[in-house]
Design an enzyme around this catalytic site. Sequence first.
Site, PDB file in Angstrom:
ATOM      1  N   GLY A  79      -1.202  -8.603  30.005  1.00 19.50           N
ATOM      2  CA  GLY A  79      -1.048  -7.354  30.739  1.00 19.50           C
ATOM      3  C   GLY A  79      -1.739  -6.209  30.008  1.00 19.50           C
ATOM      4  N   CYS A  80      -1.846  -5.082  30.692  1.00 15.25           N
ATOM      5  CA  CYS A  80      -2.572  -3.936  30.117  1.00 15.25           C
ATOM      6  C   CYS A  80      -1.774  -3.290  28.983  1.00 15.25           C
ATOM      7  CB  CYS A  80      -2.923  -2.938  31.209  1.00 15.25           C
ATOM      8  SG  CYS A  80      -1.608  -2.611  32.395  1.00 15.25           S
TER       9      CYS A  80
END
Length: 336
Positions: A117-118
Site C-alpha cells: 500500500g501507499c
Amino acid sequence: VSQAPFSIGILGASGYAGQVLEALLLQHPAFSVQTFAGHAPSDLPQTSLDALAACDAVCLATPGEAALQWVPALVELGVGKILDLSDAHRRHHAFHYAIPELFGAPAQGQRLVANPGCYPTATLLALVPLLRAGVIAAEHIAVLGASGASGAGKTPNDVLHFCHLAENTFPYKVGEHRHIPEIEHHLGAPISFVTQILPIVRGMLVTAFVRPTKGRDAIAAALQSAYAHTPYVSVLPAPDRALGIRNVVGTHQAFLAIGPSERSGLVPVFASIDNLMRGASSQALHTLNLWFGLPAHLGLPAPQQPCDGAPRSYATLTSVLANAGANLASTSSETH
Ligand SMILES: NC(=O)c1ccc[n+]([C@@H]2O[C@H](COP(=O)([O-])OP(=O)(O)OC[C@H]3O[C@@H](n4cnc5c(N)ncnc54)[C@H](OP(=O)(O)O)[C@@H]3O)[C@@H](O)[C@H]2O)c1
C-alpha cells in the site's frame, strides 16, 4: 504487432492505479500491455479468458474483495505471475511483499506478489532500516500520514466531496485505517497511526516519531547507509521544502529526512512519495522488471534530484514519462 518480449495483463485499468500502470507499461520496451474490463471471469468471453491465460503476468489493480476472487481464477487459468496491487494478500505467506529496496526481488519461480500500500511503502521505507539497525525502540512508534484524495480511488464518497475537502484538511479513519495491520506485520512492531486527507489530488507525506536507542545521529547514519546506493530512495540533508509532495508527484522517488531530537526524546523521520507511483504503479513496474530478470529501473522515470520546492508545475505523468527515455536504454544490473 508488439515486439515486446513479455505480455502484461491488467484488471482494473479504468481505476486510478490501473491507469497509471497502463501508461507506464505502454512506454516500456520489454512489456506489452492488455487490459481486461470484466468484474468476474464469467463477464469475459472465452477469447478474453484465453488472452488472460496467455499473459506472462497479470496485475490486479482492483479492490481487495475483487482480487480475492480473481487470484484463484487466474491460478486456475494457468497465469504464471500474478501481481496484486490491492490489500487482499499483503500479509499472505504465499505472496512476496514487494518493496524492492527493503525486501529484494521476487524469486524467479515465485508466482504470487503483493504490491504494498501507499502509506505502508512510505512508512516502511522510513522505519524498517532503523529497526534492522537497532537504533530505535520498537515501542512507542507514532506515525502521522497525510494523503491526497486519489489514495481513496475513483469512487466518490462523503469525505471526498469537493465542499468538504476543498481548502480543508481533517483526520479520517483514525484508529481503524486498513493499512495498520499491513505496516505492523512488515515492521514487526506496533504503531500508533493516524491519517489526514489533504485537498490535493496525489502525493503523501508521512511523519514518524521514534525513540532513539543510540542517539539521533545513529538514526541518520542507519538511514543513509541503507539508502547509499538506491537512486529512487534518497535521504535529504534536512527536513525542509525539498520533502514537498510537489517534488515527488509523477515520480518513482521517495524522499526521506530526519529531524532534530525533540525535547521529549522523540525524533521525527519523514517520507514523501506519490501514492499512485511509488505507492502503487511505478513500484509494481520496478518489481515486474526484477521478476522478469530485466534491469531494475527499465522504463521508470529518471530519478529526481532534491530541489527546494519553489513553485513549478507538477511533474505530470506525461513529462515524467518523457524522462523515462533516460532509463529505457539502461543496462543497469541494480537488484533493487
Ligand atoms: N489509489 C491509490 O493511491 C492506491 C495506492 C496503492 C494501492 N491501491 C490499491 O489499488 C487498487 C486499485 O485502487 P484505485 O485507487 O485505482 O481504485 P479505483 O480507482 O476505485 O479503481 C478500481 C478498479 O477496479 C475495477 N474493478 C472493480 N471491481 C472489479 C472486479 N470485481 N473485477 C475486476 N475489476 C474490478 C474498477 O473497474 P470499473 O471502472 O469497471 O468499476 C476499476 O478499474 C485498490 O485495491 C487499492 O487499494 C491504490
